[in-house]
Design an enzyme around this catalytic site. Structure first.
Site, short mmCIF file in Angstrom:
data_model
loop_
_atom_site.label_atom_id
_atom_site.label_comp_id
_atom_site.label_asym_id
_atom_site.label_seq_id
_atom_site.Cartn_x
_atom_site.Cartn_y
_atom_site.Cartn_z
N HIS A 60 0.82 -1.21 0.00
CA HIS A 60 0.00 0.00 0.00
C HIS A 60 0.85 1.27 0.00
CE1 HIS A 60 -4.07 1.13 -0.21
NE2 HIS A 60 -4.35 1.34 1.07
N ASN A 83 -6.02 6.65 4.65
CA ASN A 83 -7.36 7.20 4.40
C ASN A 83 -7.50 8.68 4.78
OD1 ASN A 83 -7.23 6.81 7.12
ND2 ASN A 83 -9.21 5.78 7.32
N ASN A 96 -8.43 4.26 -1.08
CA ASN A 96 -8.80 5.19 0.00
C ASN A 96 -7.91 6.43 0.05
OD1 ASN A 96 -11.00 3.70 0.92
ND2 ASN A 96 -9.73 2.43 2.26
#
Length: 305
Positions: free
Chosen positions: A74, A123, A169
């Site tokens: 990520h 996020n 996100n």
């Protein structure tokens, strides 16, 4: 002391400043140049006077990430920026104004690049991006987001202007903070592949790349930096500092080769036409000489009679 002191011809300048009544010493670089691996790189410390940035067009490159999880799939966007910073010998610095880590370099004489790694969870990366855009007064069409993409195979890279977040996100957070202006920013999407089951996605992106994926990751990092370099070049920027590291766009090389080939063909054609013209001239000259000889012979025959 101000103007006289600033005009002092030295590379380093010590400035006594005061904050809350406590003096401290700051070392500033007048020229902002460092020598890096045989090349000269112009850099700017985040501590320098911000008014200096008004002289430049400013680009922002963001490596979306989960703070504290730098090696995960990520956070591959931040891994790309780490590679760029290493290649240019840049140092990251914590910047409260941007809620993240930043470093900068001068792309050319008229353009400056600010790099950002948000010090937040994915996020809410958008808060850091918004702070940085406002702090440096950066136009959103000069913002590039580096981020992971589940819908592409490992190491595959593409650049897209605007568009949906595709479930990412971090991108969603940036879009929500920038509003409609986010449609003008560019996304550099780094393929990380997708797990076999949809239920495994969260666990998958929060895990580190495996040793078997290492080669594919390195290929993707290089492709990301090449894509960024060539995209900036297509916008009319002088990117020599980056092409020295990541190569020239093959499309441009092909264009140069085609121009050289056409030039070569023109030269050969000119030479060929010159050769034909010369040959015709010589033939004409020979023909004239034969006529003269024929005429002379006839005159001699006449005289002989």
């Amino acid at each position: 002391m101000g103007s006289a002191f600033r005009s002092f011809p030295t590379l380093l300048r010590a400035v006594i400043r005061s904050t809350l009544g406590r003096p401290f010493l700051v070392i500033e670089n007048d020229i902002g140049i460092q020598i890096s691996r045989g090349k000269t790189v112009k850099t700017t410390s985040m501590a320098n006077n911000m008014s200096d940035t008004t002289k430049f067009k400013k680009y922002l490159i963001v490596g979306l990430c989960n703070h504290g999880m730098p090696k995960t799939r990520h956070s591959v966007g931040a891994q790309v920026l780490d590679r760029l910073a290493t290649d240019l010998d840049l140092k990251w610095a914590k910047d409260k104004n941007c809620a993240g880590f930043t470093t900068t370099f001068d792309l050319n004489e008229s353009a400056r690049v600010i790099m950002l790694k948000p010090k937040q969870f994915m996020n809410v990366n958008g808060k850091s991006v918004l702070k940085t855009v406002r702090h440096f007064n950066i136009d959103t069409d000069k913002v590039y987001l580096m981020h992971d993409d589940l819908d592409r195979a490992l190491g595959k890279v593409s650049i897209k202007e605007g568009g949906s977040a595709s479930g990412h996100n971090g991108v969603k957070s940036v879009q929500s903070m920038l509003g409609s202006a986010a449609d003008k920013m560019f996304k550099v999407r780094f393929g990380i592949g997708r797990p076999s089951s949809r239920d495994e996605v969260i666990e998958y992106v929060l895990k580190n790349f495996t040793p078997d994926e290492s080669a594919g990751v390195q290929v993707g990092v290089l492709k990301s930096l090449q894509s960024l370099t060539w995209h900036l070049e297509a916008r009319g920027e002088d990117v020599l500092i980056l092409t020295n590291l990541y190569g020239v766009n093959p499309k441009i090389l092909n264009q140069v080769r085609k121009k050289q080939q056409k030039k070569k063909e023109r030269v050969l054609s000119d030479k060929s036409q010159l050769g034909i013209s010369t040959a015709l001239s010589e033939e004409a000259s020979e023909g004239q000489s034969s006529e003269e000889q024929l005429y002379t012979g006839t005159e001699e025959e006449i005289k002989g009679r």
